[in-house]
Write a protein that holds these residues in place. Structure first.
Motif, PDB file in Angstrom:
ATOM      1  N   GLY A 134     -14.180  -5.722  56.848  1.00 47.65           N
ATOM      2  CA  GLY A 134     -12.956  -6.419  56.601  1.00 47.65           C
ATOM      3  C   GLY A 134     -13.382  -8.027  57.223  1.00 47.65           C
ATOM      4  O   GLY A 134     -12.762  -8.835  56.595  1.00 47.65           O
ATOM      5  N   ARG A 135     -14.309  -8.096  58.095  1.00 45.62           N
ATOM      6  CA  ARG A 135     -14.784  -9.342  58.554  1.00 45.62           C
ATOM      7  C   ARG A 135     -15.655 -10.011  57.518  1.00 45.62           C
ATOM      8  O   ARG A 135     -15.485 -11.337  57.061  1.00 45.62           O
ATOM      9  N   ILE A 136     -16.315  -9.252  56.662  1.00 49.08           N
ATOM     10  CA  ILE A 136     -17.416  -9.644  55.778  1.00 49.08           C
ATOM     11  C   ILE A 136     -16.196 -10.380  54.533  1.00 49.08           C
ATOM     12  O   ILE A 136     -16.482 -11.320  54.209  1.00 49.08           O
ATOM     13  N   ILE A 137     -15.358  -9.384  54.348  1.00 49.78           N
ATOM     14  CA  ILE A 137     -14.563  -9.938  53.247  1.00 49.78           C
ATOM     15  C   ILE A 137     -13.648 -11.017  53.471  1.00 49.78           C
ATOM     16  O   ILE A 137     -13.607 -12.035  52.730  1.00 49.78           O
ATOM     17  N   GLU A 138     -13.398 -11.229  54.767  1.00 55.66           N
ATOM     18  CA  GLU A 138     -12.562 -12.419  55.153  1.00 55.66           C
ATOM     19  C   GLU A 138     -13.470 -13.608  55.064  1.00 55.66           C
ATOM     20  O   GLU A 138     -13.079 -14.539  54.568  1.00 55.66           O
ATOM     21  N   MET A 139     -14.814 -13.646  55.263  1.00 56.09           N
ATOM     22  CA  MET A 139     -15.717 -14.557  55.230  1.00 56.09           C
ATOM     23  C   MET A 139     -15.911 -14.792  53.869  1.00 56.09           C
ATOM     24  O   MET A 139     -16.154 -16.092  53.580  1.00 56.09           O
ATOM     25  N   ARG A 140     -15.856 -14.035  52.949  1.00 57.75           N
ATOM     26  CA  ARG A 140     -16.069 -14.266  51.400  1.00 57.75           C
ATOM     27  C   ARG A 140     -14.796 -15.060  50.992  1.00 57.75           C
ATOM     28  O   ARG A 140     -15.178 -16.247  50.209  1.00 57.75           O
ATOM     29  N   ASN A 141     -13.831 -14.686  51.236  1.00 59.76           N
ATOM     30  CA  ASN A 141     -12.640 -15.515  50.864  1.00 59.76           C
ATOM     31  C   ASN A 141     -12.654 -16.868  51.297  1.00 59.76           C
ATOM     32  O   ASN A 141     -12.064 -17.591  50.730  1.00 59.76           O
ATOM     33  N   GLY A 142     -12.934 -16.865  52.669  1.00 62.37           N
ATOM     34  CA  GLY A 142     -12.994 -18.310  53.162  1.00 62.37           C
ATOM     35  C   GLY A 142     -13.981 -19.274  52.772  1.00 62.37           C
ATOM     36  O   GLY A 142     -13.764 -20.682  52.465  1.00 62.37           O
ATOM     37  N   LEU A 143     -15.207 -18.730  52.586  1.00 60.56           N
ATOM     38  CA  LEU A 143     -16.235 -19.792  51.899  1.00 60.56           C
ATOM     39  C   LEU A 143     -16.054 -20.001  50.315  1.00 60.56           C
ATOM     40  O   LEU A 143     -15.928 -21.238  50.070  1.00 60.56           O
ATOM     41  N   ARG A 144     -15.460 -19.213  49.516  1.00 62.04           N
ATOM     42  CA  ARG A 144     -15.020 -19.484  48.224  1.00 62.04           C
ATOM     43  C   ARG A 144     -13.530 -20.467  48.298  1.00 62.04           C
ATOM     44  O   ARG A 144     -13.998 -21.474  47.705  1.00 62.04           O
ATOM     45  N   ARG A 168     -13.057 -22.688  50.644  1.00 64.15           N
ATOM     46  CA  ARG A 168     -13.326 -23.947  51.059  1.00 64.15           C
ATOM     47  C   ARG A 168     -14.344 -24.653  50.123  1.00 64.15           C
ATOM     48  O   ARG A 168     -14.273 -25.884  49.840  1.00 64.15           O
ATOM     49  N   LEU A 169     -15.281 -23.977  49.422  1.00 63.85           N
ATOM     50  CA  LEU A 169     -16.102 -24.722  48.360  1.00 63.85           C
ATOM     51  C   LEU A 169     -15.186 -25.149  47.267  1.00 63.85           C
ATOM     52  O   LEU A 169     -15.265 -26.175  46.670  1.00 63.85           O
ATOM     53  N   GLU A 170     -14.202 -24.424  46.713  1.00 61.28           N
ATOM     54  CA  GLU A 170     -13.255 -24.772  45.790  1.00 61.28           C
ATOM     55  C   GLU A 170     -12.571 -26.049  46.115  1.00 61.28           C
ATOM     56  O   GLU A 170     -12.186 -26.974  45.370  1.00 61.28           O
ATOM     57  N   LYS A 171     -12.109 -26.001  47.604  1.00 57.78           N
ATOM     58  CA  LYS A 171     -11.268 -27.161  47.900  1.00 57.78           C
ATOM     59  C   LYS A 171     -11.838 -28.283  47.885  1.00 57.78           C
ATOM     60  O   LYS A 171     -11.496 -29.305  47.635  1.00 57.78           O
ATOM     61  N   LEU A 172     -13.063 -28.214  48.050  1.00 55.63           N
ATOM     62  CA  LEU A 172     -14.132 -29.380  48.098  1.00 55.63           C
ATOM     63  C   LEU A 172     -14.455 -29.782  46.901  1.00 55.63           C
ATOM     64  O   LEU A 172     -15.111 -30.933  46.682  1.00 55.63           O
ATOM     65  N   GLY A 173     -14.233 -29.089  45.975  1.00 58.29           N
ATOM     66  CA  GLY A 173     -14.496 -29.379  44.248  1.00 58.29           C
ATOM     67  C   GLY A 173     -16.019 -29.212  44.171  1.00 58.29           C
ATOM     68  O   GLY A 173     -16.826 -29.775  43.390  1.00 58.29           O
ATOM     69  N   THR A 174     -16.729 -28.491  44.864  1.00 59.51           N
ATOM     70  CA  THR A 174     -18.211 -28.288  44.795  1.00 59.51           C
ATOM     71  C   THR A 174     -18.543 -27.784  43.334  1.00 59.51           C
ATOM     72  O   THR A 174     -17.892 -26.735  42.794  1.00 59.51           O
TER      73      THR A 174
END
Length: 407
Positions: free
Chosen positions: A323-333, A335-341
């Motif tokens: 569950g923690r791994i899935i949470e980090m996956r969602n969080g990284l994606r 943030r990258l999308e919000k930054l417009g990477t």
């Protein structure tokens, strides 16, 4: 005095993951982040000893009947029997029919080595197929066991950052009979990309049609999705179809027993009269390698798998980790999308398990290490467990910079 016999020895190339770990450990920067090593970390970036493991260790320490005598050469039977049931399902027909045999081995690596030596020395197989890319140790293990012909089947599609299923199928169809096909049971390392159930069925069709030998590397059962049955689907499908096969199981990740080297080698043999001769040959291979396996970790896993209450408690632990791994996956994606990477980042959440093949280049990985003290492999593979709520924003911003400014 005669010249040293060792003067011609050349320095071997470094093993990248350990070199990166050393660079991280040597770094003194307060914001350093380790995304390299394949081990679970808590949200405090610390190793986690599972509470159920602590409980069983205390019980073992208090048990005055236990000692440190050698285990049998093929290991603790209560462990290996329970491990096979965990992988196949306790009521699987192959177990009922007596077609399954298992031995305790030195985690996944040791299991693969014994499997490779058996396949080469006893069954006389000489060609093995590995995915491109695959876990960095697969090729070395099989080469050192005597195999001389290594072939890669296509797997990773760099453009889609997903599975090159057509390429994989074409390469397997061209494989010569009796080739050993190494398959990742779930949470493919390093890409995190798994075939769908329908694709697994088609893979099984080709392996059956071409008379190939499947060997599953199962290092992440339960750890990938949090569901033991879901993570074992591919192995069980092959078993349901009547394949003879091997599977290696590691309990490093899902039990957090990294340094205990606890693993299982499971085999399905359709001619049950061949199980005794097979075990006799395995006995010789183990005897000539490490003689017998360690007991402490095996007793821990055996205690948990054979006790309903402890088993349920352990399943809660693997749900916590996955569950923690899935949470980090969602969080990284996010943030990258919000930054417009630049680029598409949905592969971060489509992939599964500990690792993500990010698509970052070697130059971008070096940029992250040099400028931000974020350490990862040059392939762009990252361990999602290295992300925490405290560093995920920092990592996302660093990746954004690397992708934007480093070609």
């Amino acid at each position: 005095m005669a010249p040293s016999r060792f003067t011609k020895i050349k320095i071997a190339p470094p093993i990248e993951v350990f070199a990166v770990m050393k660079a991280f450990n040597d770094c003194t920067h307060e914001k350093k982040v380790n995304l390299s090593v394949g081990a679970y970390r808590t949200d405090d970036a610390k190793p986690w000893v599972l509470p159920v493991v602590r409980k069983v260790e205390a019980e073992l320490a208090a048990d005055m009947s236990l000692n440190h005598e050698y285990l049998p050469i093929l290991g603790l039977e209560s462990f290996s029997t329970a491990a096979a049931k965990m992988l196949l399902g306790a009521d699987h027909q192959t177990i009922k029919d007596g077609k399954v045999t298992s031995i305790q081995v030195l985690s996944g690596t040791g299991g693969l080595r014994i499997a490779a030596e058996f396949l080469h020395r006893i069954l006389n197989y000489d060609t093995f197929y590995i995915s491109s890319p695959t876990w960095g140790n697969h090729r070395m293990i099989f080469n050192q066991a005597g195999f001389t012909n290594c072939v890669q089947y296509r797997y990773w599609n760099a453009e889609t950052r997903g599975l090159d299923f057509d390429g994989m199928m074409e390469d397997l169809k061209n494989a010569p009979e009796n080739s050993v096909i190494i398959l990742h049971a779930c949470a493919h390392n390093p890409t995190g990309v798994d075939p769908t159930e329908d694709q697994w069925k088609q893979i099984a069709d080709v392996i059956e049609e071409k008379n190939l030998f499947p060997l599953f590397d199962s290092a992440y059962q339960g750890f990938a999705s949090g569901d033991l049955d879901k993570d074992a689907w591919a192995v069980r499908h092959f078993a349901d179809r009547g394949f003879e096969m091997m599977a290696t199981q590691s309990f490093s990740k899902n039990f957090g027993l990294y340094n205990e080297r606890i693993g299982n080698l499971m085999m399905i043999i359709n001619d049950t009269s061949m199980i005794v001769p097979t075990r006799s040959q395995l006995t010789l291979l183990v005897r000539g390698s490490y003689s017998n396996p360690p007991s402490h970790g095996a007793r821990i896993v055996s205690s948990v798998l054979n006790n309903e209450a402890l088993f349920d408690e352990w399943r809660g632990c693997i749900k916590t980790m996955s569950g923690r791994i899935i949470e980090m996956r969602n969080g990284l994606r996010e943030r990258l999308e919000k930054l417009g990477t630049p680029g598409n980042w949905d592969h971060i959440t489509k992939q599964i398990g500990m690792f993500s093949f990010t698509g970052l280049t070697a130059a971008q990985a070096k940029h992250l290490a040099d400028k931000y003290y974020i350490f990862l492999l040059s392939s762009g593979r990252i361990n999602m467990c290295g992300l925490t709520t405290g560093n995920i924003d920092y990592v996302a911003e660093a990746i954004h910079d690397a992708v934007t400014n480093v070609k």
